[in-house]
Motif scaffolding. Structure first.
Motif, PDB file in Angstrom:
ATOM      1  N   GLN A 181       2.269 -30.044 -41.041  1.00 50.53           N
ATOM      2  CA  GLN A 181       1.026 -30.688 -40.610  1.00 50.53           C
ATOM      3  C   GLN A 181      -0.181 -29.860 -41.011  1.00 50.53           C
ATOM      4  OE1 GLN A 181       0.660 -31.445 -36.418  1.00 50.53           O
ATOM      5  NE2 GLN A 181      -1.343 -32.410 -36.602  1.00 50.53           N
ATOM      6  N   PHE A 182      -1.163 -30.519 -41.615  1.00 46.13           N
ATOM      7  CA  PHE A 182      -2.438 -29.891 -41.937  1.00 46.13           C
ATOM      8  C   PHE A 182      -3.440 -30.228 -40.828  1.00 46.13           C
ATOM      9  CE2 PHE A 182      -0.432 -29.603 -45.957  1.00 46.13           C
ATOM     10  CZ  PHE A 182      -1.122 -28.678 -46.729  1.00 46.13           C
ATOM     11  N   HIS A 183      -4.232 -29.220 -40.440  1.00 42.24           N
ATOM     12  CA  HIS A 183      -5.270 -29.440 -39.438  1.00 42.24           C
ATOM     13  C   HIS A 183      -6.658 -29.402 -40.071  1.00 42.24           C
ATOM     14  CE1 HIS A 183      -2.427 -29.146 -36.069  1.00 42.24           C
ATOM     15  NE2 HIS A 183      -1.841 -28.183 -36.754  1.00 42.24           N
ATOM     16  N   ASN A 184      -6.723 -28.928 -41.300  1.00 37.02           N
ATOM     17  CA  ASN A 184      -7.989 -28.834 -42.026  1.00 37.02           C
ATOM     18  C   ASN A 184      -8.039 -29.942 -43.067  1.00 37.02           C
ATOM     19  OD1 ASN A 184      -9.950 -28.114 -44.054  1.00 37.02           O
ATOM     20  ND2 ASN A 184      -9.999 -26.049 -43.197  1.00 37.02           N
ATOM     21  N   GLU A 185      -9.026 -30.815 -42.964  1.00 43.00           N
ATOM     22  CA  GLU A 185      -9.109 -31.948 -43.867  1.00 43.00           C
ATOM     23  C   GLU A 185      -9.359 -31.524 -45.309  1.00 43.00           C
ATOM     24  OE1 GLU A 185     -11.308 -36.330 -44.071  1.00 43.00           O
ATOM     25  OE2 GLU A 185     -11.375 -35.105 -42.241  1.00 43.00           O
ATOM     26  N   GLU A 186     -10.101 -30.443 -45.510  1.00 40.37           N
ATOM     27  CA  GLU A 186     -10.369 -29.948 -46.861  1.00 40.37           C
ATOM     28  C   GLU A 186      -9.085 -29.480 -47.527  1.00 40.37           C
ATOM     29  OE1 GLU A 186     -13.363 -26.970 -46.878  1.00 40.37           O
ATOM     30  OE2 GLU A 186     -14.969 -28.297 -46.211  1.00 40.37           O
ATOM     31  N   SER A 193       0.859 -35.766 -32.434  1.00 40.61           N
ATOM     32  CA  SER A 193       1.258 -35.766 -33.847  1.00 40.61           C
ATOM     33  C   SER A 193       2.678 -36.262 -34.042  1.00 40.61           C
ATOM     34  CB  SER A 193       1.122 -34.360 -34.444  1.00 40.61           C
ATOM     35  OG  SER A 193       1.989 -33.449 -33.799  1.00 40.61           O
ATOM     36  N   GLU A 194       3.429 -36.375 -32.932  1.00 42.56           N
ATOM     37  CA  GLU A 194       4.787 -36.892 -33.045  1.00 42.56           C
ATOM     38  C   GLU A 194       4.793 -38.400 -33.280  1.00 42.56           C
ATOM     39  OE1 GLU A 194       7.546 -35.045 -33.208  1.00 42.56           O
ATOM     40  OE2 GLU A 194       6.171 -33.347 -33.169  1.00 42.56           O
ATOM     41  N   ASP A 195       3.660 -39.055 -33.024  1.00 47.84           N
ATOM     42  CA  ASP A 195       3.534 -40.480 -33.292  1.00 47.84           C
ATOM     43  C   ASP A 195       3.298 -40.660 -34.787  1.00 47.84           C
ATOM     44  OD1 ASP A 195       3.029 -43.143 -33.449  1.00 47.84           O
ATOM     45  OD2 ASP A 195       1.377 -43.168 -32.011  1.00 47.84           O
ATOM     46  N   ARG A 196       4.353 -41.018 -35.514  1.00 50.54           N
ATOM     47  CA  ARG A 196       4.289 -41.067 -36.967  1.00 50.54           C
ATOM     48  C   ARG A 196       3.326 -42.140 -37.482  1.00 50.54           C
ATOM     49  NH1 ARG A 196       8.236 -38.231 -39.694  1.00 50.54           N
ATOM     50  NH2 ARG A 196       9.734 -37.159 -38.361  1.00 50.54           N
ATOM     51  N   THR A 197       3.009 -43.126 -36.660  1.00 48.85           N
ATOM     52  CA  THR A 197       2.095 -44.175 -37.120  1.00 48.85           C
ATOM     53  C   THR A 197       0.670 -43.652 -37.262  1.00 48.85           C
ATOM     54  OG1 THR A 197       1.640 -44.940 -34.857  1.00 48.85           O
ATOM     55  CG2 THR A 197       3.508 -45.944 -36.005  1.00 48.85           C
TER      56      THR A 197
END
Length: 248
Positions: A59-64, A110-114
């Motif tokens: 998982q990325f938390h930084n959009e850049e 974040s566990e909600d894949r949708t």
């Protein structure tokens, strides 16, 4: 590898880190996007370096950072030709594009894949997915690798005289029962790999109609039993509502 490491670095919030991130993205985009033999090696090494991060962070938390990843993967696909090394790299991009993700709203579980956004969402319109030659080469690689790993031909018995004579196993050296057993196992491998790739075609933006046509052509070319072909087509058609085409 260092540039890939910066791309996946968890703390890239300060100004200096942001500058290094931009430089790394620029470096990777240029390196993997070249249509040269040297760049082919860059593409392969970049894919493997990214793959090494799958077990550490997805998982990325930084959009850049996430946008940078998408740019690198897109450039990598731009540089790919149809040589085996590049086909292998493009196949790995398919896997990576469905592994890493970002959740736009951080307060959402974040566990909600949708709620996840994958690089696949931005790569599904790349022209490589519309090139049937790519899918044919990818299928050949998948089937070859699977047969090698399964040991299908190793398990088949050969007449002792033929084995001692040449030291190599040939198709006509097999006993009738062994030949039928080997053919059945090869068909099973081909069926599984063709089904997986046809599903990937749809996942990456190809129409169900195009995927079905691919399945029909390759099934006939490689003499896949009609029953197995019908199963693959039925599965594909079930993904498209109000589809009137018949599996046969």
């Amino acid at each position: 590898e260092e540039a890939v490491g910066i791309l996946f670095k968890t703390n890239n919030s300060d100004t200096e880190a942001t500058s290094k991130l931009d430089q790394s993205i620029h470096l990777l985009v240029n390196a993997v996007g070249e249509k040269t033999v040297r760049a082919r090696g860059y593409r392969a090494s970049t894919c493997y370096a990214m793959n090494n991060h799958r077990g550490k962070v997805t998982q990325f938390h930084n959009e850049e950072q996430f946008d940078g990843l998408c740019k690198v993967l897109n450039s990598l696909l731009d540089g790919c030709d149809r040589e085996s090394a590049d086909v292998a790299s493009a196949k790995m991009v398919m896997m990576l594009a469905q592994t890493f993700y970002i959740v736009k709203e951080e307060d959402i579980n974040s566990e909600d894949r949708t709620k996840r956004i994958y690089p696949k969402n931005k790569l599904c319109h790349h022209p490589i997915w519309l090139d049937e030659d790519f899918w044919v080469q990818a299928l050949f690689q998948c089937v070859t690798d699977s047969l090698s790993n399964s040991g299908v031909m190793v398990r088949v018995r050969v007449r002792k005289s033929a084995s001692e004579k040449s030291g190599r196993m040939r198709w006509h050296d097999l006993r009738p029962n062994d030949r039928a057993d080997a053919a059945s196992q090869v068909h099973a491998v081909f069926f599984a790999q063709l089904g997986a790739l046809a599903h990937s075609m749809v996942e990456f933006g190809c129409s169900v109609e195009k995927a079905c046509a691919f399945v029909r052509r390759l099934s006939v070319r490689h003499q896949l039993p009609l029953s197995q072909r019908a199963m693959l087509l039925s599965h594909l058609l079930s993904q498209e509502p109000n589809q009137d085409a018949k599996p046969e």
